[in-house]
Design a protein around this motif. Structure first.
Motif, PDB file in Angstrom:
ATOM      1  N   UNK A 113     -30.071 -12.597  85.692  1.00 46.96           N
ATOM      2  CA  UNK A 113     -31.013 -13.600  86.176  1.00 46.96           C
ATOM      3  C   UNK A 113     -30.955 -14.800  85.239  1.00 46.96           C
ATOM      4  N   UNK A 114     -31.713 -15.828  85.560  1.00 49.41           N
ATOM      5  CA  UNK A 114     -31.747 -17.054  84.746  1.00 49.41           C
ATOM      6  C   UNK A 114     -33.111 -17.197  84.102  1.00 49.41           C
ATOM      7  N   UNK A 115     -33.115 -17.685  82.844  1.00 49.25           N
ATOM      8  CA  UNK A 115     -34.353 -18.074  82.170  1.00 49.25           C
ATOM      9  C   UNK A 115     -34.199 -19.525  81.727  1.00 49.25           C
ATOM     10  N   UNK A 116     -35.203 -20.350  82.014  1.00 50.55           N
ATOM     11  CA  UNK A 116     -35.057 -21.767  81.689  1.00 50.55           C
ATOM     12  C   UNK A 116     -36.357 -22.346  81.126  1.00 50.55           C
ATOM     13  N   UNK A 117     -36.193 -23.464  80.387  1.00 51.32           N
ATOM     14  CA  UNK A 117     -37.307 -24.332  79.994  1.00 51.32           C
ATOM     15  C   UNK A 117     -38.311 -23.666  79.056  1.00 51.32           C
ATOM     16  N   UNK A 118     -37.819 -23.163  77.914  1.00 53.69           N
ATOM     17  CA  UNK A 118     -38.754 -22.653  76.909  1.00 53.69           C
ATOM     18  C   UNK A 118     -39.517 -23.806  76.271  1.00 53.69           C
ATOM     19  N   UNK A 119     -40.568 -23.450  75.534  1.00 56.00           N
ATOM     20  CA  UNK A 119     -41.242 -24.457  74.732  1.00 56.00           C
ATOM     21  C   UNK A 119     -40.381 -24.866  73.550  1.00 56.00           C
ATOM     22  N   UNK A 120     -40.799 -25.905  72.851  1.00 58.47           N
ATOM     23  CA  UNK A 120     -40.108 -26.342  71.641  1.00 58.47           C
ATOM     24  C   UNK A 120     -41.145 -26.835  70.650  1.00 58.47           C
ATOM     25  N   UNK A 121     -40.787 -26.788  69.359  1.00 57.44           N
ATOM     26  CA  UNK A 121     -41.753 -27.257  68.372  1.00 57.44           C
ATOM     27  C   UNK A 121     -41.239 -27.055  66.963  1.00 57.44           C
ATOM     28  N   UNK A 122     -41.933 -27.664  66.009  1.00 58.91           N
ATOM     29  CA  UNK A 122     -41.540 -27.578  64.607  1.00 58.91           C
ATOM     30  C   UNK A 122     -42.091 -26.329  63.934  1.00 58.91           C
ATOM     31  N   UNK A 123     -43.183 -25.756  64.454  1.00 60.23           N
ATOM     32  CA  UNK A 123     -43.847 -24.642  63.802  1.00 60.23           C
ATOM     33  C   UNK A 123     -43.456 -23.290  64.383  1.00 60.23           C
ATOM     34  N   UNK A 124     -42.988 -23.241  65.616  1.00 60.02           N
ATOM     35  CA  UNK A 124     -42.642 -21.994  66.281  1.00 60.02           C
ATOM     36  C   UNK A 124     -41.181 -22.037  66.738  1.00 60.02           C
ATOM     37  N   UNK A 125     -40.497 -20.897  66.593  1.00 66.46           N
ATOM     38  CA  UNK A 125     -39.107 -20.793  67.049  1.00 66.46           C
ATOM     39  C   UNK A 125     -39.094 -20.266  68.483  1.00 66.46           C
ATOM     40  N   UNK A 148     -35.140 -23.930  73.717  1.00 67.73           N
ATOM     41  CA  UNK A 148     -35.106 -24.314  72.300  1.00 67.73           C
ATOM     42  C   UNK A 148     -34.149 -23.366  71.565  1.00 67.73           C
ATOM     43  N   UNK A 149     -34.478 -22.110  71.467  1.00 67.92           N
ATOM     44  CA  UNK A 149     -33.542 -21.060  71.085  1.00 67.92           C
ATOM     45  C   UNK A 149     -33.188 -20.291  72.358  1.00 67.92           C
ATOM     46  N   UNK A 150     -31.941 -19.855  72.435  1.00 68.93           N
ATOM     47  CA  UNK A 150     -31.568 -19.029  73.573  1.00 68.93           C
ATOM     48  C   UNK A 150     -32.061 -17.609  73.389  1.00 68.93           C
ATOM     49  N   UNK A 151     -31.412 -16.877  72.458  1.00 69.03           N
ATOM     50  CA  UNK A 151     -31.775 -15.497  72.149  1.00 69.03           C
ATOM     51  C   UNK A 151     -32.064 -15.410  70.655  1.00 69.03           C
ATOM     52  N   UNK A 171     -30.228 -32.959  71.182  1.00 71.83           N
ATOM     53  CA  UNK A 171     -29.856 -34.309  70.752  1.00 71.83           C
ATOM     54  C   UNK A 171     -29.876 -34.448  69.231  1.00 71.83           C
ATOM     55  N   UNK A 172     -30.831 -33.791  68.561  1.00 72.26           N
ATOM     56  CA  UNK A 172     -30.949 -33.879  67.107  1.00 72.26           C
ATOM     57  C   UNK A 172     -31.168 -32.488  66.532  1.00 72.26           C
ATOM     58  N   UNK A 173     -30.688 -32.277  65.305  1.00 70.38           N
ATOM     59  CA  UNK A 173     -30.839 -30.971  64.668  1.00 70.38           C
ATOM     60  C   UNK A 173     -32.299 -30.585  64.490  1.00 70.38           C
ATOM     61  N   UNK A 174     -33.135 -31.546  64.172  1.00 71.93           N
ATOM     62  CA  UNK A 174     -34.529 -31.239  63.866  1.00 71.93           C
ATOM     63  C   UNK A 174     -35.336 -30.846  65.098  1.00 71.93           C
ATOM     64  N   UNK A 175     -34.837 -31.139  66.272  1.00 67.97           N
ATOM     65  CA  UNK A 175     -35.583 -30.827  67.500  1.00 67.97           C
ATOM     66  C   UNK A 175     -34.823 -29.856  68.386  1.00 67.97           C
ATOM     67  N   UNK A 176     -33.983 -29.031  67.775  1.00 63.67           N
ATOM     68  CA  UNK A 176     -33.201 -28.083  68.581  1.00 63.67           C
ATOM     69  C   UNK A 176     -33.069 -26.760  67.836  1.00 63.67           C
ATOM     70  N   UNK A 177     -32.847 -25.702  68.587  1.00 65.71           N
ATOM     71  CA  UNK A 177     -32.635 -24.377  68.021  1.00 65.71           C
ATOM     72  C   UNK A 177     -31.225 -23.897  68.275  1.00 65.71           C
ATOM     73  N   UNK A 178     -30.977 -22.622  68.020  1.00 67.02           N
ATOM     74  CA  UNK A 178     -29.634 -22.060  68.107  1.00 67.02           C
ATOM     75  C   UNK A 178     -29.448 -21.253  69.395  1.00 67.02           C
ATOM     76  N   UNK A 179     -28.195 -21.142  69.808  1.00 66.58           N
ATOM     77  CA  UNK A 179     -27.916 -20.395  71.029  1.00 66.58           C
ATOM     78  C   UNK A 179     -28.235 -18.917  70.868  1.00 66.58           C
ATOM     79  N   UNK A 180     -27.568 -18.261  69.912  1.00 64.51           N
ATOM     80  CA  UNK A 180     -27.872 -16.879  69.538  1.00 64.51           C
ATOM     81  C   UNK A 180     -28.233 -16.894  68.059  1.00 64.51           C
ATOM     82  N   UNK A 181     -29.449 -16.476  67.733  1.00 64.32           N
ATOM     83  CA  UNK A 181     -29.951 -16.523  66.357  1.00 64.32           C
ATOM     84  C   UNK A 181     -30.242 -15.098  65.906  1.00 64.32           C
ATOM     85  N   UNK A 182     -29.594 -14.683  64.817  1.00 66.08           N
ATOM     86  CA  UNK A 182     -29.780 -13.327  64.290  1.00 66.08           C
ATOM     87  C   UNK A 182     -30.364 -13.428  62.889  1.00 66.08           C
TER      88      UNK A 182
END
Length: 428
Positions: A113-125, A148-151, A171-182
């Motif tokens: 299935x598809x999951x889209x449009x998570x929240x984003x922010x500086x305090x929460x991953x 923001x982060x994928x998994x 667009x910018x490192x400070x406002x983006x997360x990682x695709x797969x984060x371990x």
């Protein structure tokens, strides 16, 4: 005497029959145990409702099957050992409210299935999928879009992430997360995923005994692969292309990087592969093509760099002299501007049996090995390091004369940085 023997025999047979009946009963129970499929239809505008109700009704081993449609969700927790499975057109929309699915349990599968449009922010991953304090989790055949982060995987083990498409538009490192984060996890496998548009494609920190293979990671705004303090991991058969800073491997030991492609990481401070304080590791059978620097190695020790191909890079191998006992053997250096550069006249590493396309020696006995040792560090590379504008003279006759003179009578380049057995033909 005979009665005692008879009684003993009877008891033995009775015990055997009892154990046999118990085994047959367990087998019968397992064969007749049934798992249910609970079908779910979307309820537009009702948050979490239909999926959450289905999960509450499900027993261990059941499948919750999503009908095609858009499901509004956020912070939906799964702790039961179930399968959440979709069909073509099954979409979970977080609507930028926070996390998507939060997994805290064992033996959970997410599929198709598809999951889209998570929240984003500086305090929460915020992530499409958060896996925390879990084990034996499978995440397969999903599409994760604009998150923001994928998994995000934390404090978990025995996790499989395979055949997912993970897309975002960072667009910018400070406002983006990682695709797969371990983070702080063990025995994680990520296979055959496509990841683009994030800060780092794949990020690992404090991860052990994990394997990344067959992933296609491209056009992320920092690193395609970025990992630190993650020992005994393998990275096999991945393609890392056009990521802003290439791939970075730092503060780690016992790493295998085999059969990967590092392509088109070109520009200031871009590398195919950055090795920083890496020990007792192997870099083998990889392709480094069209990078500003193929491999940059700093303070790394006992790394075997063997049977790789360096093709059309600005600098194929930049080896800092603060790394010891590295072995550079049986590689092909083809059509690179500079084959090897370093920052010292000392050479604490070993070069042998490589093919160098700029080698102009001869092979009189026909054994395939040049009769004259080869010095791959050009004098002009030292000049370009100090005065980058001097690169405009790279193709001049004077540059060629300086390089030839330095190779014959080394004064500024490392005197003992030589390949004593250069190959006459590329290593196959």
């Amino acid at each position: 005497m005979k009665s005692a023997i008879f009684l003993k025999t009877f008891r033995t047979r009775h015990l055997f029959l009892s154990q046999l009946l118990l085994i047959l009963f367990v087998m019968f129970e397992s064969l007749t145990a049934q798992t249910n499929t609970i079908r779910v239809k979307s309820e537009p505008g009702i948050l979490n409702s239909s999926i959450e109700n289905a999960i509450q009704r499900a027993d261990s081993g059941d499948t919750v099957l999503l009908e095609p449609g858009v499901y509004a969700i956020h912070d939906l927790q799964i702790s039961k050992s179930i399968t959440l499975q979709g069909q073509e057109g099954s979409i979970l929309d977080i609507e930028e409210r926070g996390y998507g699915l939060i997994l805290k349990g064992t033996n959970i599968t997410l599929k198709n299935f598809e999951i889209r449009n998570s929240g984003s922010g500086f305090m929460e991953d915020f992530a499409a999928i958060l896996i925390e304090n879990s084990r034996d989790i499978h995440v397969e055949d999903l599409t994760l879009t604009n998150n923001f982060f994928g998994i995000f995987i934390a404090k978990s083990e025995r996790i499989l992430v395979s055949n997912n498409n993970i897309f975002s538009n960072a667009k910018r490192q400070t406002t983006s997360g990682n695709g797969i984060h371990l983070w702080y996890s063990k025995n994680v496998e990520a296979h055959n995923n496509t990841i683009t548009g994030h800060r780092d494609g794949i990020y690992l920190e404090f991860v052990e005994e994990s394997k990344m293979s067959g992933n296609n990671v491209f056009s992320n705004i920092r690193y395609g692969l970025h990992f630190m303090y993650s020992n005994s991991c393998s990275y096999i058969g991945n393609t890392f292309e056009d990521n802003t800073s290439g791939v970075a491997v730092m503060y780690t030991k016992n790493v295998e990087m085999l059969h990967n492609h590092f392509i088109n990481n070109w520009g200031a401070n871009r590398y195919g592969l950055l090795l920083k304080e890496i020990n007792d590791s192997v870099v083998k059978y990889n392709l480094f093509e069209s990078n500003s620097v193929g491999i940059y190695s700093e303070a790394s020790n006992r790394v075997l760099i063997e049977q790789n191909e360096f093709r059309n890079n600005g600098t194929a191998l930049r080896m800092m002299a603060n790394g010891l006992d590295n072995r550079i053997e049986q590689n092909n250096f083809i059509s690179n501007v500079f084959e090897v550069t370093t920052n010292s006249r000392q050479n604490p590493n070993h070069y042998e049996g490589n093919y160098w396309s700029q080698y102009e020696g001869y092979d009189l006995n026909g054994d395939g090995i040049g009769d004259v040792e080869y010095r791959p560090v050009r004098l002009f590379s030292l000049l370009a390091e100090k005065e980058p504008l001097s690169l405009i003279m790279l193709r001049s006759i004077m540059a060629g004369v300086l390089d030839t003179a330095e190779r014959v009578f080394p004064v500024l380049t490392p005197k003992n940085l030589v390949d004593p057995k250069p190959l006459m033909q590329p290593n196959q």
